[in-house]
Design a protein around this motif. Structure first.
Motif, PDB file in Angstrom:
ATOM      1  N   THR A 123      15.729   3.396 121.337  1.00  0.00           N
ATOM      2  CA  THR A 123      14.626   4.209 120.830  1.00  0.00           C
ATOM      3  C   THR A 123      15.021   5.695 120.804  1.00  0.00           C
ATOM      4  O   THR A 123      14.404   6.486 120.093  1.00  0.00           O
ATOM      5  CB  THR A 123      13.372   3.994 121.703  1.00  0.00           C
ATOM      6  OG1 THR A 123      13.304   2.603 122.068  1.00  0.00           O
ATOM      7  CG2 THR A 123      12.106   4.338 120.945  1.00  0.00           C
ATOM      8  N   ARG A 128      21.842   1.509 131.888  1.00  0.00           N
ATOM      9  CA  ARG A 128      20.883   1.776 132.964  1.00  0.00           C
ATOM     10  C   ARG A 128      21.529   1.388 134.285  1.00  0.00           C
ATOM     11  O   ARG A 128      22.088   0.292 134.398  1.00  0.00           O
ATOM     12  CB  ARG A 128      19.597   0.948 132.777  1.00  0.00           C
ATOM     13  CG  ARG A 128      18.846   1.334 131.533  1.00  0.00           C
ATOM     14  CD  ARG A 128      17.519   0.600 131.430  1.00  0.00           C
ATOM     15  NE  ARG A 128      16.993   0.713 130.075  1.00  0.00           N
ATOM     16  CZ  ARG A 128      15.956   0.041 129.603  1.00  0.00           C
ATOM     17  NH1 ARG A 128      15.315  -0.809 130.392  1.00  0.00           N
ATOM     18  NH2 ARG A 128      15.544   0.198 128.366  1.00  0.00           N
ATOM     19  N   GLN A 170      20.646  -3.579 122.604  1.00  0.00           N
ATOM     20  CA  GLN A 170      19.287  -3.670 122.062  1.00  0.00           C
ATOM     21  C   GLN A 170      19.280  -3.566 120.544  1.00  0.00           C
ATOM     22  O   GLN A 170      20.166  -2.956 119.947  1.00  0.00           O
ATOM     23  CB  GLN A 170      18.425  -2.512 122.591  1.00  0.00           C
ATOM     24  CG  GLN A 170      18.049  -2.622 124.053  1.00  0.00           C
ATOM     25  CD  GLN A 170      17.082  -1.508 124.460  1.00  0.00           C
ATOM     26  OE1 GLN A 170      17.212  -0.376 124.016  1.00  0.00           O
ATOM     27  NE2 GLN A 170      16.118  -1.842 125.297  1.00  0.00           N
ATOM     28  N   ASP A 176      16.484  -1.970 118.005  1.00  0.00           N
ATOM     29  CA  ASP A 176      15.234  -1.227 117.912  1.00  0.00           C
ATOM     30  C   ASP A 176      14.844  -1.155 116.442  1.00  0.00           C
ATOM     31  O   ASP A 176      15.712  -1.144 115.575  1.00  0.00           O
ATOM     32  CB  ASP A 176      15.445   0.199 118.435  1.00  0.00           C
ATOM     33  CG  ASP A 176      14.607   0.482 119.671  1.00  0.00           C
ATOM     34  OD1 ASP A 176      14.879  -0.162 120.697  1.00  0.00           O
ATOM     35  OD2 ASP A 176      13.699   1.338 119.579  1.00  0.00           O
ATOM     36  N   PHE A 201       5.580   6.014 123.997  1.00  0.00           N
ATOM     37  CA  PHE A 201       5.769   6.328 122.574  1.00  0.00           C
ATOM     38  C   PHE A 201       5.012   5.399 121.638  1.00  0.00           C
ATOM     39  O   PHE A 201       5.105   5.528 120.420  1.00  0.00           O
ATOM     40  CB  PHE A 201       7.260   6.360 122.223  1.00  0.00           C
ATOM     41  CG  PHE A 201       8.090   5.387 123.031  1.00  0.00           C
ATOM     42  CD1 PHE A 201       8.577   5.762 124.286  1.00  0.00           C
ATOM     43  CD2 PHE A 201       8.362   4.111 122.562  1.00  0.00           C
ATOM     44  CE1 PHE A 201       9.331   4.878 125.049  1.00  0.00           C
ATOM     45  CE2 PHE A 201       9.110   3.223 123.317  1.00  0.00           C
ATOM     46  CZ  PHE A 201       9.589   3.613 124.571  1.00  0.00           C
ATOM     47  N   THR A 202       4.310   4.412 122.178  1.00  0.00           N
ATOM     48  CA  THR A 202       3.481   3.547 121.338  1.00  0.00           C
ATOM     49  C   THR A 202       2.111   3.359 121.984  1.00  0.00           C
ATOM     50  O   THR A 202       1.972   3.412 123.207  1.00  0.00           O
ATOM     51  CB  THR A 202       4.116   2.152 121.139  1.00  0.00           C
ATOM     52  OG1 THR A 202       4.448   1.612 122.417  1.00  0.00           O
ATOM     53  CG2 THR A 202       5.351   2.204 120.261  1.00  0.00           C
ATOM     54  N   GLY A 221       4.862  -1.780 119.673  1.00  0.00           N
ATOM     55  CA  GLY A 221       3.547  -1.170 119.578  1.00  0.00           C
ATOM     56  C   GLY A 221       3.377  -0.332 118.331  1.00  0.00           C
ATOM     57  O   GLY A 221       4.277  -0.223 117.502  1.00  0.00           O
ATOM     58  N   ALA A 271       6.844  -0.014 115.962  1.00  0.00           N
ATOM     59  CA  ALA A 271       8.208   0.059 116.491  1.00  0.00           C
ATOM     60  C   ALA A 271       8.371  -1.044 117.522  1.00  0.00           C
ATOM     61  O   ALA A 271       7.400  -1.464 118.156  1.00  0.00           O
ATOM     62  CB  ALA A 271       8.458   1.414 117.145  1.00  0.00           C
ATOM     63  N   PHE A 272       9.589  -1.531 117.650  1.00  0.00           N
ATOM     64  CA  PHE A 272       9.855  -2.468 118.744  1.00  0.00           C
ATOM     65  C   PHE A 272      11.287  -2.319 119.220  1.00  0.00           C
ATOM     66  O   PHE A 272      12.140  -1.733 118.540  1.00  0.00           O
ATOM     67  CB  PHE A 272       9.574  -3.927 118.328  1.00  0.00           C
ATOM     68  CG  PHE A 272      10.555  -4.503 117.336  1.00  0.00           C
ATOM     69  CD1 PHE A 272      11.790  -4.989 117.743  1.00  0.00           C
ATOM     70  CD2 PHE A 272      10.233  -4.573 115.986  1.00  0.00           C
ATOM     71  CE1 PHE A 272      12.688  -5.522 116.837  1.00  0.00           C
ATOM     72  CE2 PHE A 272      11.133  -5.101 115.062  1.00  0.00           C
ATOM     73  CZ  PHE A 272      12.357  -5.579 115.490  1.00  0.00           C
TER      74      PHE A 272
HETATM   75  N1  PHE Z   1      12.463   1.223 124.361  1.00  0.00           N
HETATM   76  C1  PHE Z   1      11.680   0.172 124.976  1.00  0.00           C
HETATM   77  C2  PHE Z   1      12.537  -0.466 126.096  1.00  0.00           C
HETATM   78  O1  PHE Z   1      13.726  -0.249 126.153  1.00  0.00           O
HETATM   79  C3  PHE Z   1      11.292  -0.896 123.989  1.00  0.00           C
HETATM   80  C4  PHE Z   1      10.369  -0.391 122.912  1.00  0.00           C
HETATM   81  C5  PHE Z   1      10.874   0.109 121.720  1.00  0.00           C
HETATM   82  C6  PHE Z   1       8.998  -0.469 123.079  1.00  0.00           C
HETATM   83  C7  PHE Z   1      10.034   0.551 120.720  1.00  0.00           C
HETATM   84  C8  PHE Z   1       8.133  -0.045 122.087  1.00  0.00           C
HETATM   85  C9  PHE Z   1       8.664   0.471 120.910  1.00  0.00           C
HETATM   86  O2  PHE Z   1      12.028  -1.209 126.912  1.00  0.00           O
END
Ligand code: PHE
Length: 423
Positions: free
Chosen positions: A112, A134, A148, A150, A239-240, A261, A280-281
């Motif tokens: 993100t 992380r 990931q 995104d 952010f959502t 979200g 976005a997800f």
């Molecule tokens: N960035 C969030 C995570 O790493 C996932 C996410 C992305 C959630 C975009 C909402 C919108 O957990």
């Protein structure tokens, strides 16, 4: 002082008291497992990208989504946090949880981090695929690097309500004045409205929510099959809003596989996008691959063992199968080259005949058989094939002598059955 300058991917950074990278972590930086041929994470990436290409195309069939899978994982703290309205004191920023180069730069903790720069560049539908970092313990299900996908999808008012011109994305009393204050952060987690942001109409949010959930449900069914059991769980991301997580049921347990979200409108308006709403997800690739292929340990994704990679095949992208555990013991690789009988050529000779002989003579000790080379002699016109056979025992170390014996037995059987000549 010179010793505080560190060079990463051709850029120099001055480290400070936030620096906490280790040589081990740096060694993962350019691995790009999600781009590696035959790698299960690369297969996951391609399946998801293909789904979105198909799902969202213009009438001519051109995909709507742009894909970014080579963005550097070195990002500013601003990209990773501030730009996404993540509060200054949010626990996810802790030095104990992230890899910092200095107070201004870090290894991205989620894909993100690229959302705002891509929005600013004028894109409205895009996917970002990459490695994220992380700090974490290392065991079968935890690793400090994972991958990931995104996504962002923005829809303008005119498109969203093409068939209902009297409906609007924004509430009547809402005026989009851009708040540029860097102090502006996410609403407090405790009193979040799980239906919508104050600026949005219920109709616009419900339409976007429906499109997003429906798309994601069909995405996971395309990966896991139609029998999949799943559920939506309310969630919170700065952010959502509203936000959800999708969980899937596997081996008697629920697994969270993605967060998503309706994008915070402050993010859109600050990026210069008006009269629009977006979803976005972000989803984790390791989790998906571990479930689909039954991969028991997240560390296997980093394995250089050909016994791992060779089980995954780009040519059968959509095939779900169960991963076969590889042995801890070393491999022995032997090659075999032979001439086909003169009446046969590469079309009329069946490779499966070779594979069958190798498997029936070698049994479980044969881990892989692969065609290395095809060759036609320029003068005699004779055709030759070269195979590599990898031997490995499941319970003990195989000696080279034992491998040679098996290899000879295989040669003998091929000569007898198919009249080939060893080169
Ligand atoms: N960035 C969030 C995570 O790493 C996932 C996410 C992305 C959630 C975009 C909402 C919108 O957990």
């Amino acid at each position: 002082p010179v010793q505080n300058v560190i060079e990463l991917q051709n850029n120099k950074y001055e480290s400070d008291d936030y620096f906490n990278l280790t040589p081990k972590i740096l060694s993962y930086l350019d691995m790009n497992l999600h781009l590696k041929k035959h790698h299960p994470l690369s297969i996951m990436r391609q399946r998801i990208v293909n789904f979105f290409y198909k799902e969202y195309a213009n009438p001519k069939g051109t995909p709507l989504f742009s894909v970014f899978d080579r963005l550097s994982p070195i990002v500013s703290v601003n990209q990773n946090f501030e730009s996404l309205l993540i509060p200054k004191d949010h626990p996810s920023r802790a030095k104990s949880d992230c890899y910092y180069i200095n107070r201004g730069y870090m290894l991205r903790a989620h894909c993100t981090a690229h959302q705002v720069e891509l929005l600013r560049s004028g894109l409205d539908n895009f996917l970002v695929v990459g490695d994220v970092y992380r700090r974490d313990e290392i065991d079968a299900t935890h690793f400090p690097v994972f991958h990931q996908v995104d996504a962002v999808r923005i829809v303008h008012n005119d498109k969203l309500f093409k068939n209902n011109p009297d409906l609007e994305i924004f509430e009547k009393n809402f005026s989009e004045n851009v708040n540029t204050s860097s102090e502006m952060v996410g609403s407090s987690e405790k009193c979040i409205d799980q239906v919508k942001q104050p600026c949005h109409t219920v109709e616009s949010v419900k339409l976007m929510e429906y499109e997003m959930k429906n798309t994601l449900e069909r995405l996971v069914m395309s990966l896991f099959g139609n029998q999949l059991k799943y559920r939506w769980v309310d969630a919170y991301f700065p952010f959502t809003q509203p936000s959800w997580e999708l969980e899937i049921y596997y081996n008697d347990k629920w697994f969270e596989i993605l967060g998503c979200g309706i994008m915070r409108n402050e993010i859109l308006s600050r990026a210069g996008i008006h009269n629009s709403i977006g979803y976005a997800f972000g989803l984790g690739l390791e989790r998906l691959a571990m479930i689909i292929y039954n991969i028991p340990d997240i560390r296997l994704f980093w394995s250089q063992d050909s016994g791992f990679i060779n089980q995954f095949n780009e040519d059968e992208l959509n095939k779900n199968f169960k991963y076969k555990p590889i042995s801890q013991y070393p491999q022995c690789a032997n090659d075999i080259s032979f001439w086909l009988p003169s009446e046969l050529n590469f079309e009329t000779f069946s490779l499966n005949d070779v594979y069958d002989v190798v498997r029936s003579v070698g049994g479980d000790i044969v881990e892989q058989v692969s065609l290395l080379d095809k060759f036609t002699h320029p003068k005699t016109g004779k055709n030759s094939l070269t195979f590599r056979i990898v031997y490995r025992h499941m319970e003990r170390t195989l000696t080279q002598e034992e491998a040679n014996d098996l290899h000879d037995a295989i040669s003998k059987e091929l000569i007898e059955k198919y009249n080939i000549k060893i080169r």
